[in-house]
Design a protein around this motif. Structure first.
Motif, PDB file in Angstrom:
ATOM      1  N   ILE A 100      -0.611   8.694  -8.129  1.00 30.09           N
ATOM      2  CA  ILE A 100       0.443   7.874  -7.526  1.00 30.09           C
ATOM      3  C   ILE A 100       0.513   8.109  -6.020  1.00 30.09           C
ATOM      4  CG2 ILE A 100       2.931   7.493  -7.455  1.00 30.09           C
ATOM      5  CD1 ILE A 100       2.987   8.113 -10.453  1.00 30.09           C
ATOM      6  N   LEU A 101       0.450   9.379  -5.610  1.00 32.68           N
ATOM      7  CA  LEU A 101       0.507   9.685  -4.180  1.00 32.68           C
ATOM      8  C   LEU A 101      -0.720   9.144  -3.451  1.00 32.68           C
ATOM      9  CD1 LEU A 101       1.827  13.374  -4.280  1.00 32.68           C
ATOM     10  CD2 LEU A 101       3.109  11.292  -3.712  1.00 32.68           C
ATOM     11  N   TYR A 102      -1.874   9.315  -4.059  1.00 35.84           N
ATOM     12  CA  TYR A 102      -3.119   8.822  -3.473  1.00 35.84           C
ATOM     13  C   TYR A 102      -3.064   7.297  -3.342  1.00 35.84           C
ATOM     14  CZ  TYR A 102      -8.236   8.795  -2.761  1.00 35.84           C
ATOM     15  OH  TYR A 102      -9.497   8.658  -2.259  1.00 35.84           O
ATOM     16  N   GLY A 103      -2.608   6.624  -4.403  1.00 32.94           N
ATOM     17  CA  GLY A 103      -2.508   5.168  -4.369  1.00 32.94           C
ATOM     18  C   GLY A 103      -1.501   4.681  -3.345  1.00 32.94           C
ATOM     19  N   ALA A 104      -0.355   5.373  -3.250  1.00 27.44           N
ATOM     20  CA  ALA A 104       0.650   4.978  -2.263  1.00 27.44           C
ATOM     21  C   ALA A 104       0.117   5.131  -0.846  1.00 27.44           C
ATOM     22  CB  ALA A 104       1.915   5.819  -2.450  1.00 27.44           C
ATOM     23  N   GLY A 105      -0.629   6.211  -0.601  1.00 25.65           N
ATOM     24  CA  GLY A 105      -1.220   6.397   0.721  1.00 25.65           C
ATOM     25  C   GLY A 105      -2.236   5.320   1.051  1.00 25.65           C
ATOM     26  N   CYS A 106      -3.079   4.967   0.072  1.00 24.50           N
ATOM     27  CA  CYS A 106      -4.061   3.899   0.291  1.00 24.50           C
ATOM     28  C   CYS A 106      -3.369   2.573   0.565  1.00 24.50           C
ATOM     29  CB  CYS A 106      -4.975   3.775  -0.924  1.00 24.50           C
ATOM     30  SG  CYS A 106      -6.129   5.140  -1.134  1.00 24.50           S
ATOM     31  N   TRP A 107      -2.297   2.306  -0.176  1.00 30.27           N
ATOM     32  CA  TRP A 107      -1.597   1.040   0.023  1.00 30.27           C
ATOM     33  C   TRP A 107      -0.918   0.993   1.393  1.00 30.27           C
ATOM     34  CZ3 TRP A 107      -2.010  -3.456  -2.152  1.00 30.27           C
ATOM     35  CH2 TRP A 107      -1.060  -4.437  -1.852  1.00 30.27           C
ATOM     36  N   ALA A 108      -0.341   2.115   1.824  1.00 34.49           N
ATOM     37  CA  ALA A 108       0.294   2.150   3.142  1.00 34.49           C
ATOM     38  C   ALA A 108      -0.735   1.893   4.243  1.00 34.49           C
ATOM     39  CB  ALA A 108       0.981   3.498   3.353  1.00 34.49           C
ATOM     40  N   MET A 109      -1.911   2.502   4.121  1.00 33.87           N
ATOM     41  CA  MET A 109      -2.958   2.256   5.111  1.00 33.87           C
ATOM     42  C   MET A 109      -3.443   0.810   5.052  1.00 33.87           C
ATOM     43  SD  MET A 109      -5.286   5.712   5.245  1.00 33.87           S
ATOM     44  CE  MET A 109      -5.564   5.810   3.471  1.00 33.87           C
ATOM     45  N   ALA A 110      -3.523   0.253   3.838  1.00 34.90           N
ATOM     46  CA  ALA A 110      -3.942  -1.144   3.701  1.00 34.90           C
ATOM     47  C   ALA A 110      -2.950  -2.077   4.386  1.00 34.90           C
ATOM     48  CB  ALA A 110      -4.080  -1.500   2.224  1.00 34.90           C
ATOM     49  N   GLU A 111      -1.663  -1.822   4.200  1.00 30.15           N
ATOM     50  CA  GLU A 111      -0.639  -2.649   4.850  1.00 30.15           C
ATOM     51  C   GLU A 111      -0.761  -2.574   6.368  1.00 30.15           C
ATOM     52  OE1 GLU A 111       2.131  -4.428   3.856  1.00 30.15           O
ATOM     53  OE2 GLU A 111       2.530  -3.936   1.763  1.00 30.15           O
ATOM     54  N   THR A 112      -0.981  -1.367   6.876  1.00 29.60           N
ATOM     55  CA  THR A 112      -1.098  -1.194   8.325  1.00 29.60           C
ATOM     56  C   THR A 112      -2.305  -1.945   8.872  1.00 29.60           C
ATOM     57  OG1 THR A 112      -0.053   0.986   8.185  1.00 29.60           O
ATOM     58  CG2 THR A 112      -1.320   0.498  10.171  1.00 29.60           C
ATOM     59  N   LEU A 113      -3.450  -1.803   8.207  1.00 32.33           N
ATOM     60  CA  LEU A 113      -4.658  -2.495   8.659  1.00 32.33           C
ATOM     61  C   LEU A 113      -4.511  -4.003   8.533  1.00 32.33           C
ATOM     62  CD1 LEU A 113      -7.347  -0.140   7.085  1.00 32.33           C
ATOM     63  CD2 LEU A 113      -6.832  -0.399   9.515  1.00 32.33           C
ATOM     64  N   TRP A 114      -3.852  -4.449   7.479  1.00 32.93           N
ATOM     65  CA  TRP A 114      -3.658  -5.885   7.277  1.00 32.93           C
ATOM     66  C   TRP A 114      -2.823  -6.490   8.399  1.00 32.93           C
ATOM     67  CZ3 TRP A 114       0.869  -8.302   4.571  1.00 32.93           C
ATOM     68  CH2 TRP A 114       0.670  -9.675   4.385  1.00 32.93           C
TER      69      TRP A 114
END
Length: 370
Positions: A100-114
């Protein structure tokens, strides 16, 4: 060609310029002059608008994109391996929380890059976050004691079995992944986010053939083939709808991954369904020949490749059956091979013209331009 969404003063382009600034008023004036009708002007504006919104990053494939995809796919593969190796150390709750933590971190980075316009790495990181959902679900099931043990079934003791074995108990993981993928696409309209959804649907097409758990003979594959064919055709149908929307409105390509996994699911189910009838085998060859043309018409090479493999399989079958134990057998194989090479050369030389001609025929515009 470059465009903008509002009117602007006319600019003079030097002869031979490769970039033009086009406003909607320019297309309206062209329609008024009779160069194209209003419907064509609207369709052209929608197409150019879709390309403009896609941005320069998606309009070309560079070495940076290669690094994006290689790194993203490497991270997706390494995630499953790392989490499996950490099972004995962290336990089910540890793996669940870490996922969950790993996925949340990936999603946060994805939002930033998007938000910054880096759509390709954003899509890769978003897909990685979605791929962590089945791992978190599987870990939670084990932690809560909800994973049922069935005699003779997959143990499910290692997450890697999710990618290796067909079992109806994986359906809970797949439903959770589809929900996460739908939410991800609702939040970020990125084509690569369709990949985990399409892959999960392909897995589901196989696991549904074993549902309910233990109800179907594990050695009877007829039911699995039928489910795979139906699921694959449904995925291709959904992809076709998305393709029509893309062509009409100029949206991004969300259909590619659905076509890939859907076509493979349906084609593999048909290929493995050998009734022993010569008429059925001939029909199989004709269907695959049709796939070759169909792929050319809609511009999806996955159908062309699968169709070519199917036709080659049938030709090989004919060679072995008709010329078995015969001196003509090697000559038949040679003729088939050289014939395919010749067809490939001819196709490469005329591919663009064939595509254009077939599209005109499908759209009802068989007349050639003068």
């Amino acid at each position: 060609m470059e465009m903008r969404m509002s009117a602007a003063p006319e600019t003079t382009q030097p002869p031979g310029a490769s970039r033009l600034l086009i406003s909607r008023e320019d297309l309206s004036r062209a329609a008024s002059a009779g160069l194209l009708d209003a419907a064509q002007a609207q369709a052209l504006w929608g197409f150019l608008g879709g390309r403009a919104q896609a941005g320069p990053e998606e309009s070309r494939f560079s070495f940076g994109h290669t690094l994006y995809y290689f790194g993203g796919l490497l991270a997706i593969g390494a995630m499953s391996l790392f989490m499996t190796l950490s099972w004995d150390v962290l336990g089910p709750w540890g793996i669940c929380i870490l996922s969950i933590l790993y996925g949340a971190g990936c999603w946060a980075m994805a939002e930033t890059l998007w938000r910054r316009g880096f759509t390709i790495p954003a899509g890769l990181l978003g897909a990685l976050a979605v791929f962590l959902v089945p791992l978190a679900t599987w870990s939670a099931q084990h932690a809560l004691g909800l994973w049922s043990d069935l005699p003779g079934a997959v143990s499910g003791a290692r997450f890697s079995q999710y990618h290796q074995w067909i079992d109806a108990r994986w359906l809970t993981l797949e439903v959770a992944t589809l929900l996460a993928g739908a939410l991800a696409l609702w939040r970020m309209r990125l084509p690569f986010l369709v990949m985990p959804v399409a892959l999960t649907l392909w897995y589901m097409s196989m696991d549904l053939s074993r549902w309910p758990a233990g109800a179907v003979d594990a050695w009877d594959l007829d039911h699995a083939r039928h489910v795979s064919i139906v699921f694959g055709l449904a995925m291709c149908g959904a992809a076709a709808v998305l393709d029509v929307i893309r062509r009409r409105q100029g949206t991004a390509d969300y259909a590619g991954w659905l076509y890939l996994f859907g076509a493979f699911a349906a084609w593999s189910g048909i290929t493995l369904s050998d009734s022993g009838s010569e008429l059925a085998r001939l029909a199989y060859a004709l269907v695959n020949a049709g796939l070759v043309l169909f792929g050319a018409v809609i511009g999806r090479r996955v159908f062309t490749v699968l169709g070519a493999i199917g036709v080659a399989t049938y030709l090989g079958y004919l060679a072995f059956e008709l010329f078995e134990d015969s001196l003509l057998f090697p000559l038949a194989l040679t003729a088939i091979g050289l014939g395919l090479v010749a067809i490939g050369i001819w196709w490469q030389r005329h591919e663009a013209a064939i595509h254009a001609r077939l599209r005109r025929l499908v759209r009802g515009g068989g007349a050639t331009a003068t």
